[in-house]
Design a protein around this motif. Structure first.
Motif, PDB file in Angstrom:
ATOM      1  N   TRP A 120       0.816  -1.222   0.000  1.00 55.79           N
ATOM      2  CA  TRP A 120       0.000   0.000   0.000  1.00 55.79           C
ATOM      3  C   TRP A 120       0.848   1.270   0.000  1.00 55.79           C
ATOM      4  O   TRP A 120       0.304   2.366  -0.119  1.00 55.79           O
ATOM      5  CB  TRP A 120      -0.912   0.012   1.222  1.00 55.79           C
ATOM      6  N   ALA A 197      -7.145  -5.303  -4.930  1.00 58.57           N
ATOM      7  CA  ALA A 197      -7.175  -4.478  -3.724  1.00 58.57           C
ATOM      8  C   ALA A 197      -7.354  -3.000  -4.055  1.00 58.57           C
ATOM      9  O   ALA A 197      -7.882  -2.231  -3.230  1.00 58.57           O
ATOM     10  CB  ALA A 197      -5.897  -4.685  -2.917  1.00 58.57           C
ATOM     11  N   GLN A 198      -6.923  -2.575  -5.240  1.00 57.96           N
ATOM     12  CA  GLN A 198      -7.016  -1.163  -5.614  1.00 57.96           C
ATOM     13  C   GLN A 198      -8.370  -0.796  -6.204  1.00 57.96           C
ATOM     14  O   GLN A 198      -8.725   0.383  -6.263  1.00 57.96           O
ATOM     15  CB  GLN A 198      -5.924  -0.833  -6.634  1.00 57.96           C
TER      16      GLN A 198
END
Length: 340
Positions: A120, A197-198
């Motif tokens: 992240w 995840a994005q």
């Protein structure tokens, strides 16, 4: 209007399929369909197909979906920015937000900052620096008269040059050549690091921003005609411009954090859409996200295939397409760039 919207929606669906099916690994269309069905339904895949399934479901599909989201976001924000500053050459990056995001992203790539955040680190650092740039632009551009178009453009442009200078110093001072190459790739835009995840944050931010803009389409029509006219129509231009600034900065910061600085989408798509549906923002904002999504999905496909197995930055493709298209628009006698 409706036939164009449906046509673009169908084209987007075809583009998404092509984005997943086309690639250097040579996976056939039948296998792609089978893997997608297995992923959507929770079905099983034979062990010998595990590598191909991973390529389709974990690499290509999130990349294509994220590309469509980023393209839709940049196109929507491009429409808003051009109305906000009443300038046909404005795009989402005129506010200096993308250049600010680049500082944070390159701090991670080149200096290893925020390494404790793991995967992240890049996205969060880019987003945080984009928000910091937004606050700085707002603080400098604000005057007793509010956020005027000229002050916004001048402040955003000036600070963008400053942010770019900081980024350049980072790149030239990089100890590792591969890190500098990664930084340049990000600066020109790339979806190579896309992951599932994005997707949620980018999708929610772009959808929320687009929904707000659609609800204010009538006010954007008034604002595009000038502050005096919009005030006479009951719109408070200063307040609306502040709200637009916050929305466009949030959407731009989010998409730049996951894709890098991809140019020409926010500049080019609004003009093309106005040629198709007119200057009414209710129509433009209904079509622009679809057009932006289609453009960026195909730009990403070309970036992967032209020099396969090597990959070009997506921003190179959008520039190669956007520059001649924009010049053709200027040569087209019947088009007046939104009436300005």
């Amino acid at each position: 209007m409706l036939p164009r919207t449906l046509g673009l929606a169908l084209l987007l669906a075809v583009s998404l399929w092509c984005g997943v099916a086309l690639g250097a690994s040579g996976i056939g269309a039948t296998e792609v369909g089978r893997f997608l069905w297995a992923g959507l339904t929770g079905g099983t895949v034979h062990a010998r197909d595990a590598a191909a399934y991973t390529i389709v479901w974990e690499i290509r599909l999130p990349r294509v979906v994220l590309g469509a989201i980023v393209g839709a976001g940049l196109a929507s924000v491009g429409v808003a920015v051009q109305a906000m500053v009443r300038n046909a050459l404005a795009d989402p990056f005129v506010l200096g937000i993308s250049s600010g995001a680049a500082v944070g992203a390159n701090a991670v790539i080149l200096l290893g900052a925020f390494a404790g955040l793991g995967v992240w680190a890049l996205s969060l650092s880019a987003f945080a620096s984009a928000l910091a740039a937004m606050v700085l632009v707002y603080a400098v551009a604000r005057s007793p008269q509010g956020l005027t178009p000229l002050r916004l453009i001048l402040t955003g442009t000036a600070l963008a040059y400053g942010f770019e200078a900081v980024t350049t110093v980072m790149v030239f001072g990089a100890a590792r050549g591969e890190a500098a190459r990664s930084a340049m790739m990000w600066l020109l835009g790339s979806l190579g690091g896309a992951s599932w995840a994005q997707v949620p944050l980018a999708a929610v931010t772009v959808a929320a921003g687009w929904t707000w803009l659609r609800r204010r389409a009538e006010s954007l029509n008034a604002l595009a005609m000038g502050d005096e006219t919009s005030a006479a129509l009951g719109v408070r231009p200063g307040r609306l411009r502040r709200e637009l600034f916050l929305v466009t900065a949030a959407v731009t910061g989010t998409v730049v954090a996951v894709s890098g600085a991809i140019g020409f989408v926010g500049l080019m798509v609004p003009h093309v859409v106005r040629m198709l549906v007119g200057a009414d923002h209710r129509r433009v904002l209904a079509v622009a996200p679809l057009a932006g999504a289609v453009l960026l999905v195909w730009a990403d496909i070309l970036s992967r295939l032209l020099l396969a197995p090597a990959e070009l930055p997506v921003g190179v493709i959008t520039a190669v397409v956007g520059v001649p298209a924009f010049l053709l628009l200027m040569r087209r006698g019947g088009y007046s760039f939104g009436g300005r």
